[in-house]
Scaffold this motif. Sequence first.
Motif, mmCIF file in Angstrom:
data_model
loop_
_atom_site.group_PDB
_atom_site.id
_atom_site.type_symbol
_atom_site.label_atom_id
_atom_site.label_comp_id
_atom_site.label_asym_id
_atom_site.label_seq_id
_atom_site.Cartn_x
_atom_site.Cartn_y
_atom_site.Cartn_z
ATOM 1 N N VAL A 6 1.032 -1.096 -0.061
ATOM 2 C CA VAL A 6 -0.001 0.053 -0.281
ATOM 3 C C VAL A 6 0.862 1.216 -0.121
ATOM 4 O O VAL A 6 1.889 1.375 0.846
ATOM 5 C CB VAL A 6 -0.862 0.069 1.284
ATOM 6 C CG1 VAL A 6 -1.750 1.369 1.078
ATOM 7 C CG2 VAL A 6 -1.627 -1.227 1.289
ATOM 8 N N ASP A 7 0.464 2.135 -0.915
ATOM 9 C CA ASP A 7 1.293 3.351 -0.820
ATOM 10 C C ASP A 7 0.621 4.467 -1.564
ATOM 11 O O ASP A 7 -0.825 4.499 -1.396
ATOM 12 C CB ASP A 7 2.525 3.215 -2.186
ATOM 13 C CG ASP A 7 2.286 2.968 -3.363
ATOM 14 O OD1 ASP A 7 1.116 3.471 -3.875
ATOM 15 O OD2 ASP A 7 2.896 2.574 -4.087
ATOM 16 N N ALA A 8 0.763 5.602 -1.652
ATOM 17 C CA ALA A 8 0.158 6.953 -1.906
ATOM 18 C C ALA A 8 -0.677 6.668 -3.090
ATOM 19 O O ALA A 8 -1.621 7.607 -3.127
ATOM 20 C CB ALA A 8 1.154 8.087 -2.084
ATOM 21 N N THR A 9 -0.296 5.848 -3.965
ATOM 22 C CA THR A 9 -1.341 5.713 -5.076
ATOM 23 C C THR A 9 -2.182 4.558 -4.992
ATOM 24 O O THR A 9 -3.186 4.426 -5.724
ATOM 25 C CB THR A 9 -0.362 5.156 -6.459
ATOM 26 O OG1 THR A 9 0.335 3.976 -6.244
ATOM 27 C CG2 THR A 9 0.671 6.290 -6.673
ATOM 28 N N GLY A 10 -2.310 3.909 -3.802
ATOM 29 C CA GLY A 10 -3.265 2.895 -3.568
ATOM 30 C C GLY A 10 -2.844 1.560 -3.331
ATOM 31 O O GLY A 10 -1.638 1.292 -2.641
ATOM 32 N N VAL A 11 -3.314 0.535 -3.665
ATOM 33 C CA VAL A 11 -3.161 -0.996 -2.999
ATOM 34 C C VAL A 11 -2.623 -1.693 -4.431
ATOM 35 O O VAL A 11 -3.326 -1.662 -5.522
ATOM 36 C CB VAL A 11 -4.354 -1.652 -2.583
ATOM 37 C CG1 VAL A 11 -3.894 -3.146 -1.988
ATOM 38 C CG2 VAL A 11 -4.781 -0.869 -1.260
ATOM 39 N N ASN A 12 -1.614 -2.290 -4.194
ATOM 40 C CA ASN A 12 -1.074 -3.274 -5.363
ATOM 41 C C ASN A 12 -1.725 -4.533 -5.290
ATOM 42 O O ASN A 12 -1.915 -5.146 -4.254
ATOM 43 C CB ASN A 12 0.414 -3.410 -5.250
ATOM 44 C CG ASN A 12 1.079 -4.357 -6.174
ATOM 45 O OD1 ASN A 12 0.488 -4.933 -6.947
ATOM 46 N ND2 ASN A 12 2.275 -4.063 -6.738
ATOM 47 N N ASN A 13 -2.346 -4.932 -6.265
ATOM 48 C CA ASN A 13 -3.181 -5.881 -6.306
ATOM 49 C C ASN A 13 -2.438 -7.213 -6.522
ATOM 50 O O ASN A 13 -3.241 -8.561 -6.263
ATOM 51 C CB ASN A 13 -4.357 -5.884 -7.540
ATOM 52 C CG ASN A 13 -5.304 -4.965 -7.208
ATOM 53 O OD1 ASN A 13 -5.754 -4.596 -5.939
ATOM 54 N ND2 ASN A 13 -5.983 -4.018 -8.116
ATOM 55 N N THR A 14 -1.397 -7.228 -6.907
ATOM 56 C CA THR A 14 -0.536 -8.442 -6.531
ATOM 57 C C THR A 14 -0.052 -8.804 -5.254
ATOM 58 O O THR A 14 0.744 -8.066 -4.716
ATOM 59 C CB THR A 14 0.622 -8.428 -7.794
ATOM 60 O OG1 THR A 14 -0.029 -8.014 -8.717
ATOM 61 C CG2 THR A 14 1.424 -9.619 -7.774
ATOM 62 N N ALA A 15 -0.446 -9.897 -4.806
ATOM 63 C CA ALA A 15 0.038 -10.240 -3.366
ATOM 64 C C ALA A 15 1.213 -10.867 -3.644
ATOM 65 O O ALA A 15 1.853 -11.733 -4.279
ATOM 66 C CB ALA A 15 -1.037 -11.132 -2.836
ATOM 67 N N VAL A 16 2.045 -10.841 -2.310
ATOM 68 C CA VAL A 16 3.240 -11.615 -1.971
ATOM 69 C C VAL A 16 2.909 -12.478 -1.081
ATOM 70 O O VAL A 16 2.221 -12.378 0.021
ATOM 71 C CB VAL A 16 4.659 -10.531 -1.432
ATOM 72 C CG1 VAL A 16 5.588 -11.315 -0.963
ATOM 73 C CG2 VAL A 16 4.802 -9.437 -2.167
ATOM 74 N N VAL A 17 2.972 -13.854 -1.633
ATOM 75 C CA VAL A 17 2.600 -14.995 -0.759
ATOM 76 C C VAL A 17 3.775 -15.755 -0.079
ATOM 77 O O VAL A 17 4.850 -16.094 -0.741
ATOM 78 C CB VAL A 17 2.163 -16.037 -1.786
ATOM 79 C CG1 VAL A 17 1.427 -17.087 -1.043
ATOM 80 C CG2 VAL A 17 0.798 -15.323 -2.648
ATOM 81 N N SER A 18 3.470 -15.810 1.160
ATOM 82 C CA SER A 18 4.409 -16.379 1.995
ATOM 83 C C SER A 18 3.915 -17.880 2.765
ATOM 84 O O SER A 18 2.804 -17.772 3.250
ATOM 85 C CB SER A 18 5.022 -15.473 3.197
ATOM 86 O OG SER A 18 5.287 -14.223 2.791
ATOM 87 N N ASN A 19 4.726 -18.755 2.440
ATOM 88 C CA ASN A 19 3.833 -20.178 2.985
ATOM 89 C C ASN A 19 4.647 -20.388 4.341
ATOM 90 O O ASN A 19 5.579 -21.246 4.662
ATOM 91 C CB ASN A 19 4.519 -21.216 2.050
ATOM 92 C CG ASN A 19 3.848 -21.355 0.740
ATOM 93 O OD1 ASN A 19 2.714 -20.928 0.717
ATOM 94 N ND2 ASN A 19 4.370 -21.130 -0.298
ATOM 95 N N THR A 20 3.986 -19.837 5.370
ATOM 96 C CA THR A 20 4.492 -19.733 6.745
ATOM 97 C C THR A 20 3.088 -19.997 7.698
ATOM 98 O O THR A 20 2.087 -19.321 7.165
ATOM 99 C CB THR A 20 5.423 -18.985 7.267
ATOM 100 O OG1 THR A 20 6.083 -19.334 8.526
ATOM 101 C CG2 THR A 20 4.778 -17.662 7.284
ATOM 102 N N GLY A 21 3.464 -20.207 8.883
ATOM 103 C CA GLY A 21 2.259 -20.349 9.954
ATOM 104 C C GLY A 21 1.284 -21.047 9.790
ATOM 105 O O GLY A 21 1.653 -22.251 9.014
#
Length: 105
Positions: A6-21
């Motif tokens: 999320v930055d001043a221009t909005g939300v990047n719709n591409t997720a960074v996916v982490s396989n943890t938890g």
Amino acid sequence: MHAYEVDATGVNNTAVVSNTGIILANNNFYGCMKSNPQGTQLAAVHQGINNQVHVFDFNKATGMVTGTTTITVTPPGGAGSNTPYGVEFSQTATCCTHRVGMYQT
């Protein structure tokens, strides 16, 4: 886990996916997730899951979540009573606290 920049221009719709938890599967679990004030760690609790608090490392530059630490807690009423629900870091991020959910069935 999925992280979205999320930055001043909005939300990047591409997720960074982490396989943890933990894997919540298709159950209706709910809880709380918070970051520390520095934005370098996350803590999560899920109502009804093994009385555990999960703490993760978060890389602000890449959006990756790594390094799961699981803390098992004993609720005030003992095992099987109310489970952790809320979670919070201290301002200096030297402490991570949890709150036990209060509800009636």
